[in-house]
Design a protein around this motif. Structure first.
Motif, PDB file in Angstrom:
ATOM      1  N   THR A 197      33.786  26.250  58.877  1.00 61.26           N
ATOM      2  CA  THR A 197      34.830  25.985  59.865  1.00 61.26           C
ATOM      3  C   THR A 197      36.193  25.812  59.244  1.00 61.26           C
ATOM      4  O   THR A 197      37.146  25.520  59.938  1.00 61.26           O
ATOM      5  CB  THR A 197      34.520  24.707  60.649  1.00 61.26           C
ATOM      6  OG1 THR A 197      34.515  23.621  59.722  1.00 61.26           O
ATOM      7  CG2 THR A 197      33.206  24.789  61.332  1.00 61.26           C
ATOM      8  N   GLN A 198      36.279  25.968  57.944  1.00 67.10           N
ATOM      9  CA  GLN A 198      37.559  25.711  57.304  1.00 67.10           C
ATOM     10  C   GLN A 198      38.651  26.586  57.902  1.00 67.10           C
ATOM     11  O   GLN A 198      38.518  27.803  57.993  1.00 67.10           O
ATOM     12  CB  GLN A 198      37.449  26.007  55.814  1.00 67.10           C
ATOM     13  CG  GLN A 198      38.683  25.609  55.063  1.00 67.10           C
ATOM     14  CD  GLN A 198      38.646  26.105  53.636  1.00 67.10           C
ATOM     15  OE1 GLN A 198      37.618  26.538  53.161  1.00 67.10           O
ATOM     16  NE2 GLN A 198      39.757  26.046  52.982  1.00 67.10           N
ATOM     17  N   GLY A 199      39.722  25.928  58.326  1.00 66.56           N
ATOM     18  CA  GLY A 199      40.872  26.662  58.828  1.00 66.56           C
ATOM     19  C   GLY A 199      40.728  27.177  60.237  1.00 66.56           C
ATOM     20  O   GLY A 199      41.628  27.806  60.758  1.00 66.56           O
ATOM     21  N   LEU A 200      39.610  26.896  60.870  1.00 64.67           N
ATOM     22  CA  LEU A 200      39.442  27.383  62.232  1.00 64.67           C
ATOM     23  C   LEU A 200      39.860  26.309  63.218  1.00 64.67           C
ATOM     24  O   LEU A 200      39.653  25.129  62.984  1.00 64.67           O
ATOM     25  CB  LEU A 200      37.984  27.737  62.498  1.00 64.67           C
ATOM     26  CG  LEU A 200      37.411  28.908  61.730  1.00 64.67           C
ATOM     27  CD1 LEU A 200      35.950  29.057  62.053  1.00 64.67           C
ATOM     28  CD2 LEU A 200      38.151  30.167  62.130  1.00 64.67           C
ATOM     29  N   LYS A 201      40.430  26.729  64.315  1.00 65.64           N
ATOM     30  CA  LYS A 201      40.766  25.771  65.360  1.00 65.64           C
ATOM     31  C   LYS A 201      39.801  25.897  66.509  1.00 65.64           C
ATOM     32  O   LYS A 201      39.477  24.942  67.176  1.00 65.64           O
ATOM     33  CB  LYS A 201      42.181  26.033  65.845  1.00 65.64           C
ATOM     34  CG  LYS A 201      43.155  25.217  65.042  1.00 65.64           C
ATOM     35  CD  LYS A 201      44.416  24.959  65.782  1.00 65.64           C
ATOM     36  CE  LYS A 201      45.216  23.924  65.022  1.00 65.64           C
ATOM     37  NZ  LYS A 201      46.631  24.096  65.219  1.00 65.64           N
ATOM     38  N   LYS A 202      39.392  27.113  66.746  1.00 67.74           N
ATOM     39  CA  LYS A 202      38.458  27.335  67.838  1.00 67.74           C
ATOM     40  C   LYS A 202      37.179  27.889  67.254  1.00 67.74           C
ATOM     41  O   LYS A 202      37.213  28.710  66.346  1.00 67.74           O
ATOM     42  CB  LYS A 202      39.032  28.348  68.816  1.00 67.74           C
ATOM     43  CG  LYS A 202      40.127  27.780  69.651  1.00 67.74           C
ATOM     44  CD  LYS A 202      40.508  28.757  70.715  1.00 67.74           C
ATOM     45  CE  LYS A 202      41.324  28.063  71.773  1.00 67.74           C
ATOM     46  NZ  LYS A 202      41.655  28.977  72.843  1.00 67.74           N
ATOM     47  N   LEU A 203      36.093  27.434  67.774  1.00 70.76           N
ATOM     48  CA  LEU A 203      34.820  27.897  67.275  1.00 70.76           C
ATOM     49  C   LEU A 203      34.228  28.812  68.324  1.00 70.76           C
ATOM     50  O   LEU A 203      34.161  28.467  69.492  1.00 70.76           O
ATOM     51  CB  LEU A 203      33.906  26.696  67.042  1.00 70.76           C
ATOM     52  CG  LEU A 203      34.552  25.657  66.147  1.00 70.76           C
ATOM     53  CD1 LEU A 203      33.831  24.340  66.261  1.00 70.76           C
ATOM     54  CD2 LEU A 203      34.550  26.121  64.717  1.00 70.76           C
ATOM     55  N   GLN A 204      33.824  29.968  67.873  1.00 68.10           N
ATOM     56  CA  GLN A 204      33.356  30.966  68.816  1.00 68.10           C
ATOM     57  C   GLN A 204      31.895  31.250  68.576  1.00 68.10           C
ATOM     58  O   GLN A 204      31.483  31.468  67.443  1.00 68.10           O
ATOM     59  CB  GLN A 204      34.177  32.225  68.629  1.00 68.10           C
ATOM     60  CG  GLN A 204      34.168  33.094  69.833  1.00 68.10           C
ATOM     61  CD  GLN A 204      35.289  34.100  69.793  1.00 68.10           C
ATOM     62  OE1 GLN A 204      36.029  34.179  68.836  1.00 68.10           O
ATOM     63  NE2 GLN A 204      35.404  34.881  70.839  1.00 68.10           N
ATOM     64  N   ASP A 255      45.903  19.437  66.422  1.00 71.95           N
ATOM     65  CA  ASP A 255      45.044  20.316  67.185  1.00 71.95           C
ATOM     66  C   ASP A 255      45.441  20.368  68.639  1.00 71.95           C
ATOM     67  O   ASP A 255      45.574  21.406  69.235  1.00 71.95           O
ATOM     68  CB  ASP A 255      43.597  19.808  67.100  1.00 71.95           C
ATOM     69  CG  ASP A 255      42.818  20.598  66.086  1.00 71.95           C
ATOM     70  OD1 ASP A 255      43.423  21.520  65.512  1.00 71.95           O
ATOM     71  OD2 ASP A 255      41.654  20.280  65.884  1.00 71.95           O
ATOM     72  N   GLU A 287      36.185  19.552  53.505  1.00 71.50           N
ATOM     73  CA  GLU A 287      36.649  20.558  54.455  1.00 71.50           C
ATOM     74  C   GLU A 287      36.129  21.957  54.105  1.00 71.50           C
ATOM     75  O   GLU A 287      35.738  22.711  54.975  1.00 71.50           O
ATOM     76  CB  GLU A 287      38.172  20.535  54.478  1.00 71.50           C
ATOM     77  CG  GLU A 287      38.807  21.566  55.348  1.00 71.50           C
ATOM     78  CD  GLU A 287      39.034  21.081  56.749  1.00 71.50           C
ATOM     79  OE1 GLU A 287      39.738  21.742  57.478  1.00 71.50           O
ATOM     80  OE2 GLU A 287      38.484  20.020  57.119  1.00 71.50           O
ATOM     81  N   ILE A 305      29.510  24.655  60.960  1.00 70.59           N
ATOM     82  CA  ILE A 305      29.068  24.390  62.317  1.00 70.59           C
ATOM     83  C   ILE A 305      27.828  25.237  62.532  1.00 70.59           C
ATOM     84  O   ILE A 305      27.762  26.375  62.101  1.00 70.59           O
ATOM     85  CB  ILE A 305      30.173  24.688  63.336  1.00 70.59           C
ATOM     86  CG1 ILE A 305      29.769  24.149  64.695  1.00 70.59           C
ATOM     87  CG2 ILE A 305      30.484  26.153  63.447  1.00 70.59           C
ATOM     88  CD1 ILE A 305      30.800  23.267  65.276  1.00 70.59           C
TER      89      ILE A 305
END
Lengths: 745, 452
Positions: free
Chosen positions: A199-206, A507, A178, A183
């Motif tokens: 991406t650790q701890g992210l829910k949305k990738l921007q 999620d 993790e 990404i």
């Protein structure tokens, strides 16, 4: 411009010729610049930790050599002497080695950035070079990536500065951790990296829009990549690190290049391999998976029996189910080696053992009836009978006594003794280093001391081992990663790292709330500010309690928050009141009884009364505060009986004035509910005020548990006032008919 | 009957008002056939026998009366009229005919000209039991000069971002550039399920959709959605990944409808299908052990055409381009048998001459379309132009790169370059017109004349 172009061209021609002749160079950073492997790496640098009974740096060097590197610069810092000794003894420093290894040590390296700045200062690299860490295990043939990289540089005039090597592996692959999940947004055609993010701890990738504006109409977003931490760098990389002294890690560098792409015109590309193997041992989780991958022969041709380090006595035999045995291994009667087991030389195993998915080092002794599953034992480990070890690391010289059970993710560091008759809970780390000792080390820069300051101190100040922790005959301390070092985020993370747990449930659960949030946000964005402010106030007060901060400082903090969130004074007061009154619910849950609630609230009110007094000054402030109290108790209608006590307390603490309470009570009933509230509470409130005014009459007051108010009158009589307004003198509470429970005096 | 075809032919053609001022968009001549013929022909070719055509009263009247717009299709047309001024979107129209919808529907727009293999789209729909499958194509650059425009028009239009999975079929993401102020935002859970997402920007939506019947029912319940492309499709794409199976809390109307439907007719089939899916070892993804489609029941697919013709005739540029390409789509003689063409004139193979035309001597026609009952006099040169029905071109005219609408009269010796001449316009003799619009008969002549 043209002259410069011509110059460049000329340079290219010569460099082309040189390229053929010049040897391929590599920079190997044999330091992790973090403490993830503490306390193990207190005694041995990470690069020298054995993986499949071979030091990790040997895998990295073998990988570099097999991919055609002819000159390697090894940079060491932490315990550089040990690494140097190891390398000087190894085959890499023999005159026949195709890969010339230069060892460069310095105590001043603090990060990858420092190393590369030094590379630039010493002018070590003349051409494209490979950058790896000393804990990378790989069999990827990077020559194709190298070719692509060179081609790009030829075509695009040195725009591409780096090619990162990735391995394709879908999410949930066990060698992905993790922490290292990335990404990548790339241009499908040119393989250019447009966006790179952990991406650790992210829910949305921007993904910012500007990355999609590069003329290409096809982009790819990839989450199936495992970062091998192998990069092919142009010589400019070192220069760029020098130019940007704030670049510390490769991550900084990549992000910096991508963000400044338009200004500097540098680009980063990627190379994805499908069948190679490459992973960096960045925590014990990875150590566990990479070690098993090694035994399962995923890193072929780097297999245990290959003995690529070419050392005497390291050879072992390979039999089916991936069982490897070194020389002179003895196996007791009835012992089973199920699968994926590697046993080093001169190790003896007792009878009726059960071993699977494990690596055992040299010179170990293992007793009878031992169960090992995913155990990683290094050299000279002694394990007595009836021991069970699951997914744990046992370092050199450790002793595990009779009937010990190591649950998952335990670590026994060097020379620890455990047991007998003990079961270590999951995630226990035992070390000979006392946790506090580390703090002392902090003072003298830990990265530079290879003198092992700890040892001498250890002797002078030997502390007793706790038998409850390590067993009656045990030696060692439970290691707790110190949390006080806030600047080093890595420390807070545990040795094993985070497990990648695919829980799409959590999620998607947030989806509904997310949408509703979106909606509310779009309607009134200012509410958010108020909410954020409320949270901040809560945090401030909490901290105030925990750290015993003076109320004046709390006021200062709240004032600064007020400006930060642009909150009016009135709102500050309302929010403050609300936060304080909700504090018991916040801390202890909403299932509090009224009695418990008031019990925990009233002392708080007393503690924070200076804060209140600071904000509640004018008459209007009093009313605002009261309306906030009212609002809260209208919401918490089960606790309405507590209101009168709260008001009373506030009155006593001189937060609220009597006139204000009276005024609030007589005016302002705006709706049915508040009217109801006043009706219920009113009688009692009225009484408070009655009590307050002719105070010469009343000595004290008390509350009955059924909500009645008991006034102690001057003449040794008691007046009971019930919520229905009935007053009785010296009569027990009508609702419970028990004199004692009403708390009557 | 597996699919019902619905043809949307009520659009006003707001992006090419110059052309649709007199002729409604579905009846604009393209290659001497009304535009609506192309989607109808597409449907007929794949074997549809009945089509529901949603259109306006005006179009219906013209179809039944005007001999020039002969539709020439064997299918049964079920014309449904909607009010023109009601400002109904495509989803509104679909809701309007909900009663007629008995099965899944195939929705086609009337301005689609394509040689796409329709079965590709339908096969995706069938194979994955999809909720939605649609057709997209790589965008084409328009090469022809557009009348009234100097130089190349800048592509000011905002791009659509379409995200598909590794196979290029599953539709994962869809948004317009205009809505992406904060950049492209994708939930990590989607990336975990579909770790490779291709984001494509250079695509045109063909406005051809296969939709489950439940979606039509869903529309009936949700009156707020008015456009298929603008609202319904993005909604469905988004809903694919919201929690649908386990939590009853999430308002997933489509699935409630699915269940409703289940109880009616298809419940046994659905169950069987579900069982097959469970028992089968087939999976649509690799890398993890979860169910096929990760248990999601709402699935959107897209077929992206790599090559072939796919145009939506909704701008003037597209209209001209379509006219140029239309002859390739059908095998009919370039010169209609009833046309009277003089022997001594030059007609290129890439030109079409409509019925009962009169083409006189010493005329040259290249890369052009001449409509029905048009009269072309002597010594006329027509290049790269579209001449609609009933136009009269007098002697010695030179027409280049222009569009001449129905019943216009071009005076003797006029020189027209890159112009659009409106319906029933008269161009004075010897006029020389460049890059101008000539339309709206009310303002007789708003042209910009350049005299020698």
């Amino acid at each position: 411009m043209s002259s410069r172009g011509g110059k460049q061209k000329k340079g290219n021609v010569t460099s082309e010729q040189e390229e053929e002749e010049q040897p391929l160079q590599a920079v190997l950073v044999a330091d992790s610049f973090n403490r993830r492997f503490f306390p193990i790496s207190k005694d041995q640098p990470r690069a020298l930790l054995p993986l499949g009974n071979v030091a990790m740096i040997d895998y990295t060097l073998e990988f570099l050599t097999s991919t055609g590197v002819q000159e390697t610069f090894v940079f060491c810092c932490w315990m550089s002497n040990k690494i140097k000794d190891h390398l000087l003894k190894s085959k890499w420093c023999r005159p026949t080695s195709p890969n010339v290894v230069h060892i460069i040590t310095s105590d001043l390296y603090r990060s990858l950035g420092d190393v590369l700045r030094d590379v630039d200062a010493k002018n070590l690299v003349r051409n494209d070079f490979i950058l790896v860490y000393g804990d990378v295990v790989s069999n990827i043939d990077v020559s194709q990536a190298l070719q692509e990289h060179r081609h790009r540089r030829k075509v695009d005039k040195n725009i591409s500065v780096m090619t990162m090597v990735f391995k394709e592996s879908s999410p949930g692959h066990k060698t992905r951790c993790e922490e290292d999940d990335v990404i990548v947004a790339m241009d499908s055609k040119s393989k250019r990296v447009l966006h790179y993010q952990k991406t650790q701890g992210l829910k949305k990738l921007q993904f910012p829009m500007n990355i999609f504006q590069h003329g290409s109409d096809e982009f790819e977003i990839r989450h199936d990549l495992l970062d091998c931490h192998i990069s092919i760098c142009s010589p400019q990389v070192a220069e760029l690190f020098t130019d940007n002294f704030d670049y510390q890690t490769r991550n900084d560098f990549v992000r910096g290049i991508l963000v400044n792409e338009e200004i500097l015109g540098n680009q980063i590309h990627l190379y994805v391999t499908q069948d190679g193997y490459g992973a960096r041992v960045s925590n014990l989780q990875m150590y566990d998976s990479v070690s098993l991958d090694m035994v399962r022969r995923w890193v072929y041709p780097l297999t245990p029996e290959a003995n690529f380090t070419d050392q005497q006595g390291q050879g072992c035999t390979h039999s089916r189910h991936n069982v490897y045995r070194g020389a002179e291994v003895s196996l007791g009667h009835g012992s089973q080696m199920e699968e994926n087991v590697l046993i080093g030389r001169d190790t003896s195993i007792g009878a009726n053992c059960h071993i699977s998915n494990s690596v055992i080092g040299n010179n170990c002794t293992i007793g009878d009836n031992v169960v090992l599953d995913r155990a990683h034992m290094w050299n000279n480990v002694h394990v007595s009978s009836n021991v069970e070890i699951h997914q744990s690391v046992v370092c050199d010289g450790a002793v595990v006594k009779e009937a010990v059970r190591l649950n998952k993710q335990c670590v026994l560091a060097y020379n620890v003794v455990i047991g007998p008759n003990l079961s270590l809970p999951e995630g226990t780390v035992v070390s000979m280093h006392h946790p506090e000792e580390e703090e002392e080390d902090d003072d003298d820069e830990f990265l530079s001391d290879d003198q092992e300051v700890g040892h001498s101190k250890d002797k002078t100040r030997q502390k007793a081992f706790n038998p409850a922790e390590v067993g009656p005959e045990g030696k060692g301390y439970i290691w707790k990663a110190s949390m006080n070092d806030t600047e080093d985020e890595e420390l807070a993370q545990c040795l094993w790292g985070l497990v990648l747990n695919p829980d799409p449930e959590s999620d998607s659960e947030s989806e509904a709330s997310e949408e509703s949030q979106d909606r509310s946000r779009s309607v009134s964005p200012e509410i958010d500010d108020v909410n954020a402010f409320q949270l901040e106030v809560l945090g401030t007060l909490q901290r105030g309690l925990e750290e015993n901060i003076v109320c004046d400082n709390l006021v200062l903090e709240i004032n600064s928050l007020k400006y930060a969130y642009n909150i009016t004074l009135k709102e500050v007061m309302q929010i403050l009141t609300r936060v304080v009154l909700e504090y018991p619910f916040q801390q202890q849950g909403t299932q509090l009884t009224t009695l418990q609630y008031t019990g925990s609230l009233l002392p708080l009110l007393k503690t924070w009364s200076p804060v209140f007094k600071n904000y509640i000054k004018r008459a209007q402030d009093h009313l605002d505060c009261l309306s906030a109290v009212e609002e809260l108790f209208l919401e918490q209608d089960t606790h309405q009986t507590a209101m009168v006590k709260v008001l009373m307390k506030m009155y006593q603490l001189e937060i609220l004035e009597e006139e204000a309470i009276l005024k609030w009570f007589s005016t302002g009933a705006t709706n049915d509910k508040s009217r109801q509230l006043r009706k219920n509470q009113g009688v009692r409130l009225g009484q408070i005020c009655v009590w307050g005014k002719p105070s010469q009459n009343v000595k004290g007051y008390q509350f009955g548990h059924c909500g009645s108010l008991i006034l102690l009158l001057q003449k040794e009589t008691t007046l009971l006032i019930f919520s229905d307004g009935v007053q009785r003198k010296q009569t027990p509470c009508s609702q419970c008919h028990k004199k004692e429970s009403c708390g009557m005096v | 009957m597996e699919l019902q075809a619905v043809l949307m032919a009520a659009g006003g053609g707001s992006r090419m008002m110059d052309l649709t001022y007199n002729t409604p968009k579905p009846l604009l001549p393209v290659g001497n056939k009304p535009l609506i013929w192309y989607p109808l022909n597409l449907l007929e070719r794949v074997g549809f026998e009945e089509v529901i055509v949603i259109t306006t009263k005006e179009v219906q009247k013209m179809i039944s009366t005007d001999p020039k717009v002969k539709l020439d299709v064997k299918m049964k047309l079920d014309l449904v009229c909607i009010q023109e001024d009601a400002d109904m979107g495509t989803a509104d129209a679909l809701r309007h005919i909900q009663q007629k919808v008995k099965t899944d529907v195939l929705v086609v727009s009337c301005d689609l000209i394509t040689d796409a293999a329709l079965h590709e789209v339908v096969d995706l729909f069938r194979a994955h039991n999809a909720t939605l499958s649609m057709l997209m194509s790589k965008a084409h650059e328009f090469t022809e000069t557009v009348p009234g425009q100097k130089g190349k028009k800048k592509t000011g239009e905002q791009r659509d971002f379409v995200g598909v999975d590794g196979t290029g079929k599953r539709l994962l993401f869809m948004a317009n550039e205009a809505d992406l102020d904060e950049g492209v935002v994708i939930r990590k859970s989607i990336m975990r399920k579909h770790p490779r997402m291709h984001i494509k920007t250079g695509l045109v939506d063909a406005h051809l959709y296969c939709l489950k019947k439940s979606v039509v029912d869903f529309l009936a319940d949700n009156k707020s959605i008015s456009s298929i492309r603008g609202e319904l499709v993005p909604y469905l794409v988004r809903k694919q990944f919201s929690k649908s199976t386990n939590s009853p809390k999430v308002i997933d109307e489509t699935h409630q409808n699915l269940k409703k439907n289940d109880s009616n007719i298809s419940s046994r089939d659905e169950e069987l299908l579900h069982l097959t899916q469970e028992r089968s070892c087939w999976n649509d993804h690799r890398g993890d052990m979860s169910d096929a489609y990760h248990g999601g029941r709402l699935r959107c697919y897209v077929h992206i055409m790599d090559e072939g013709i796919c145009y939506r005739v909704n701008t003037l540029a597209a209209y001209i381009e379509a006219n140029r390409l239309a002859p390739k789509l059908f095998d009919e003689p370039a010169v209609h048998p009833s046309a009277v063409v003089s022997e001594r004139c030059l007609i290129g193979a890439d030109s079409i001459i409509g019925a009962s035309c009169q083409i006189s001597d010493k005329t040259s026609i290249k890369r052009s379309t001449i409509g029905v009952s048009t009269t072309v006099r002597e010594k006329v040169k027509v290049t790269n132009s579209i001449i609609m029905h009933g136009v009269t071109i007098e002697e010695g005219c030179n027409i280049q790169g222009s569009v001449i609408c129905s019943n216009a009269v071009i005076g003797r010796g006029a020189d027209i370059k890159y112009c659009l001449v409106g319906s029933a316009q008269r161009i004075e003799p010897d006029a020389e017109v460049n890059i101008t619009y000539h339309y709206k008969s009310i303002t007789y002549n708003n042209c910009h004349k350049v005299s020698k």
